[in-house]
Design a protein around this motif. Structure first.
Motif, PDB file in Angstrom:
ATOM      1  N   LEU A   1       0.816  -1.216   0.000  1.00  0.00           N
ATOM      2  CA  LEU A   1       0.000   0.000   0.000  1.00  0.00           C
ATOM      3  C   LEU A   1       0.844   1.259   0.000  1.00  0.00           C
ATOM      4  O   LEU A   1       0.497   2.237  -0.672  1.00  0.00           O
ATOM      5  CB  LEU A   1      -0.964  -0.010   1.184  1.00  0.00           C
ATOM      6  CG  LEU A   1      -2.078  -1.049   1.110  1.00  0.00           C
ATOM      7  CD1 LEU A   1      -2.928  -1.016   2.366  1.00  0.00           C
ATOM      8  CD2 LEU A   1      -2.931  -0.855  -0.139  1.00  0.00           C
ATOM      9  N   LEU A   2       1.938   1.243   0.734  1.00  0.00           N
ATOM     10  CA  LEU A   2       2.827   2.403   0.735  1.00  0.00           C
ATOM     11  C   LEU A   2       3.372   2.642  -0.669  1.00  0.00           C
ATOM     12  O   LEU A   2       3.341   3.777  -1.168  1.00  0.00           O
ATOM     13  CB  LEU A   2       3.961   2.200   1.738  1.00  0.00           C
ATOM     14  CG  LEU A   2       4.875   3.392   1.958  1.00  0.00           C
ATOM     15  CD1 LEU A   2       4.102   4.605   2.463  1.00  0.00           C
ATOM     16  CD2 LEU A   2       5.979   3.033   2.922  1.00  0.00           C
TER      17      LEU A   2
ATOM     18  N   MET B   1       0.248 -11.567  -5.437  1.00  0.00           N
ATOM     19  CA  MET B   1      -0.057 -12.050  -6.784  1.00  0.00           C
ATOM     20  C   MET B   1      -0.256 -10.920  -7.799  1.00  0.00           C
ATOM     21  O   MET B   1      -0.438 -11.183  -8.975  1.00  0.00           O
ATOM     22  CB  MET B   1      -1.325 -12.911  -6.750  1.00  0.00           C
ATOM     23  CG  MET B   1      -1.239 -14.103  -5.813  1.00  0.00           C
ATOM     24  SD  MET B   1       0.015 -15.283  -6.274  1.00  0.00           S
ATOM     25  CE  MET B   1      -0.756 -16.018  -7.681  1.00  0.00           C
ATOM     26  N   ARG B   2      -0.232  -9.660  -7.343  1.00  0.00           N
ATOM     27  CA  ARG B   2      -0.480  -8.516  -8.233  1.00  0.00           C
ATOM     28  C   ARG B   2       0.625  -7.479  -8.121  1.00  0.00           C
ATOM     29  O   ARG B   2       1.218  -7.309  -7.074  1.00  0.00           O
ATOM     30  CB  ARG B   2      -1.785  -7.809  -7.854  1.00  0.00           C
ATOM     31  CG  ARG B   2      -3.006  -8.639  -7.971  1.00  0.00           C
ATOM     32  CD  ARG B   2      -4.188  -7.844  -7.482  1.00  0.00           C
ATOM     33  NE  ARG B   2      -5.360  -8.693  -7.449  1.00  0.00           N
ATOM     34  CZ  ARG B   2      -6.574  -8.244  -7.600  1.00  0.00           C
ATOM     35  NH1 ARG B   2      -6.797  -6.966  -7.784  1.00  0.00           N
ATOM     36  NH2 ARG B   2      -7.602  -9.067  -7.554  1.00  0.00           N
ATOM     37  N   SER B   3       0.788  -6.728  -9.175  1.00  0.00           N
ATOM     38  CA  SER B   3       1.722  -5.606  -9.128  1.00  0.00           C
ATOM     39  C   SER B   3       1.018  -4.408  -8.491  1.00  0.00           C
ATOM     40  O   SER B   3      -0.212  -4.355  -8.436  1.00  0.00           O
ATOM     41  CB  SER B   3       2.176  -5.248 -10.548  1.00  0.00           C
ATOM     42  OG  SER B   3       1.083  -4.731 -11.285  1.00  0.00           O
ATOM     43  N   VAL B   4       1.809  -3.428  -8.028  1.00  0.00           N
ATOM     44  CA  VAL B   4       1.203  -2.232  -7.435  1.00  0.00           C
ATOM     45  C   VAL B   4       0.423  -1.436  -8.477  1.00  0.00           C
ATOM     46  O   VAL B   4      -0.478  -0.683  -8.122  1.00  0.00           O
ATOM     47  CB  VAL B   4       2.230  -1.326  -6.714  1.00  0.00           C
ATOM     48  CG1 VAL B   4       2.775  -1.992  -5.483  1.00  0.00           C
ATOM     49  CG2 VAL B   4       3.323  -0.871  -7.628  1.00  0.00           C
ATOM     50  N   GLU B   5       0.747  -1.619  -9.749  1.00  0.00           N
ATOM     51  CA  GLU B   5      -0.010  -0.941 -10.799  1.00  0.00           C
ATOM     52  C   GLU B   5      -1.463  -1.394 -10.823  1.00  0.00           C
ATOM     53  O   GLU B   5      -2.321  -0.696 -11.361  1.00  0.00           O
ATOM     54  CB  GLU B   5       0.631  -1.203 -12.174  1.00  0.00           C
ATOM     55  CG  GLU B   5       1.953  -0.525 -12.377  1.00  0.00           C
ATOM     56  CD  GLU B   5       3.153  -1.339 -11.901  1.00  0.00           C
ATOM     57  OE1 GLU B   5       4.277  -0.905 -12.155  1.00  0.00           O
ATOM     58  OE2 GLU B   5       2.971  -2.392 -11.257  1.00  0.00           O
ATOM     59  N   GLU B   6      -1.762  -2.545 -10.244  1.00  0.00           N
ATOM     60  CA  GLU B   6      -3.125  -3.070 -10.198  1.00  0.00           C
ATOM     61  C   GLU B   6      -3.839  -2.745  -8.891  1.00  0.00           C
ATOM     62  O   GLU B   6      -4.933  -3.249  -8.635  1.00  0.00           O
ATOM     63  CB  GLU B   6      -3.107  -4.584 -10.385  1.00  0.00           C
ATOM     64  CG  GLU B   6      -2.586  -5.041 -11.728  1.00  0.00           C
ATOM     65  CD  GLU B   6      -2.521  -6.553 -11.797  1.00  0.00           C
ATOM     66  OE1 GLU B   6      -3.554  -7.162 -12.136  1.00  0.00           O
ATOM     67  OE2 GLU B   6      -1.455  -7.106 -11.505  1.00  0.00           O
ATOM     68  N   ALA B   7      -3.252  -1.904  -8.062  1.00  0.00           N
ATOM     69  CA  ALA B   7      -3.832  -1.594  -6.754  1.00  0.00           C
ATOM     70  C   ALA B   7      -5.219  -0.964  -6.882  1.00  0.00           C
ATOM     71  O   ALA B   7      -6.099  -1.212  -6.064  1.00  0.00           O
ATOM     72  CB  ALA B   7      -2.902  -0.681  -5.959  1.00  0.00           C
ATOM     73  N   TRP B   8      -5.428  -0.159  -7.911  1.00  0.00           N
ATOM     74  CA  TRP B   8      -6.742   0.465  -8.111  1.00  0.00           C
ATOM     75  C   TRP B   8      -7.812  -0.611  -8.284  1.00  0.00           C
ATOM     76  O   TRP B   8      -8.931  -0.465  -7.803  1.00  0.00           O
ATOM     77  CB  TRP B   8      -6.727   1.410  -9.312  1.00  0.00           C
ATOM     78  CG  TRP B   8      -6.459   0.682 -10.607  1.00  0.00           C
ATOM     79  CD1 TRP B   8      -5.243   0.428 -11.161  1.00  0.00           C
ATOM     80  CD2 TRP B   8      -7.420   0.074 -11.461  1.00  0.00           C
ATOM     81  NE1 TRP B   8      -5.390  -0.299 -12.312  1.00  0.00           N
ATOM     82  CE2 TRP B   8      -6.719  -0.540 -12.526  1.00  0.00           C
ATOM     83  CE3 TRP B   8      -8.815  -0.017 -11.443  1.00  0.00           C
ATOM     84  CZ2 TRP B   8      -7.355  -1.230 -13.553  1.00  0.00           C
ATOM     85  CZ3 TRP B   8      -9.443  -0.706 -12.474  1.00  0.00           C
ATOM     86  CH2 TRP B   8      -8.717  -1.305 -13.513  1.00  0.00           C
ATOM     87  N   ASN B   9      -7.474  -1.695  -8.976  1.00  0.00           N
ATOM     88  CA  ASN B   9      -8.408  -2.792  -9.192  1.00  0.00           C
ATOM     89  C   ASN B   9      -8.699  -3.518  -7.879  1.00  0.00           C
ATOM     90  O   ASN B   9      -9.833  -3.904  -7.601  1.00  0.00           O
ATOM     91  CB  ASN B   9      -7.840  -3.765 -10.227  1.00  0.00           C
ATOM     92  CG  ASN B   9      -8.872  -4.739 -10.733  1.00  0.00           C
ATOM     93  OD1 ASN B   9     -10.065  -4.467 -10.707  1.00  0.00           O
ATOM     94  ND2 ASN B   9      -8.406  -5.879 -11.181  1.00  0.00           N
ATOM     95  N   LEU B  10      -7.664  -3.688  -7.063  1.00  0.00           N
ATOM     96  CA  LEU B  10      -7.823  -4.305  -5.750  1.00  0.00           C
ATOM     97  C   LEU B  10      -8.756  -3.450  -4.882  1.00  0.00           C
ATOM     98  O   LEU B  10      -9.639  -3.973  -4.208  1.00  0.00           O
ATOM     99  CB  LEU B  10      -6.461  -4.463  -5.086  1.00  0.00           C
ATOM    100  CG  LEU B  10      -6.411  -5.154  -3.734  1.00  0.00           C
ATOM    101  CD1 LEU B  10      -6.899  -6.593  -3.837  1.00  0.00           C
ATOM    102  CD2 LEU B  10      -4.995  -5.115  -3.183  1.00  0.00           C
TER     103      LEU B  10
END
Length: 139
Positions: free
Chosen positions: A66-67, A102-111
């Protein structure tokens, strides 16, 4: 790309990873007596401690992910809050940490979207398996 005859041997992969780490850091600065070793084995071998340790690992994964996602601008304050609602329980942290690994930070919005919609699913690679990472013992 691997050959069709090339099988993934988890024990070999794990052994290679462990070897790359090199020797473990010292656990204590002072020698440990036999009675102390027995107490440590009792404490660290306990299921409660193992649950505690797993939760600490999950918390660190969530913190780092998250950071990074927030600093790099992949989620905003509201999206961060959506994700953090899921982190309030032991199981919620286990689910989040596994999804984050399992995800990159670029996918955080989707999470964040999945957390907000309540559609974040427990990842269970094998039906009935626990929703957290398990250490694979080395043979």
């Amino acid at each position: 790309m691997s050959d069709a005859n090339d099988t993934l041997q988890m024990n070999d992969v794990l052994a290679g990873i462990e070897q790359a780490f090199g020797p473990e850091s010292a656990f204590t600065a002072e020698p440990v007596s036999e009675p102390e070793k027995q107490v440590l084995a009792k404490v660290f071998g306990d299921d409660g401690y193992q649950d505690y340790l797993q939760d600490q690992i999950n918390r660190q994964v969530i913190r780092d992910y998250l950071l990074n996602a927030r600093i790099l601008g992949f989620i905003d304050k509201d999206q961060l809050e959506e994700i953090l609602h899921r982190a309030a329980s032991f199981e919620g942290r286990a689910v989040l940490a596994l999804h984050m690994i399992m995800r990159s930070v670029e996918e955080a919005w989707n999470l964040a979207q999945e957390c907000g919609e309540g559609s974040l699913q427990v990842l269970r690679p094998v039906p009935g398996s626990p929703p957290q990472l398990e250490l694979i013992p080395q043979r």
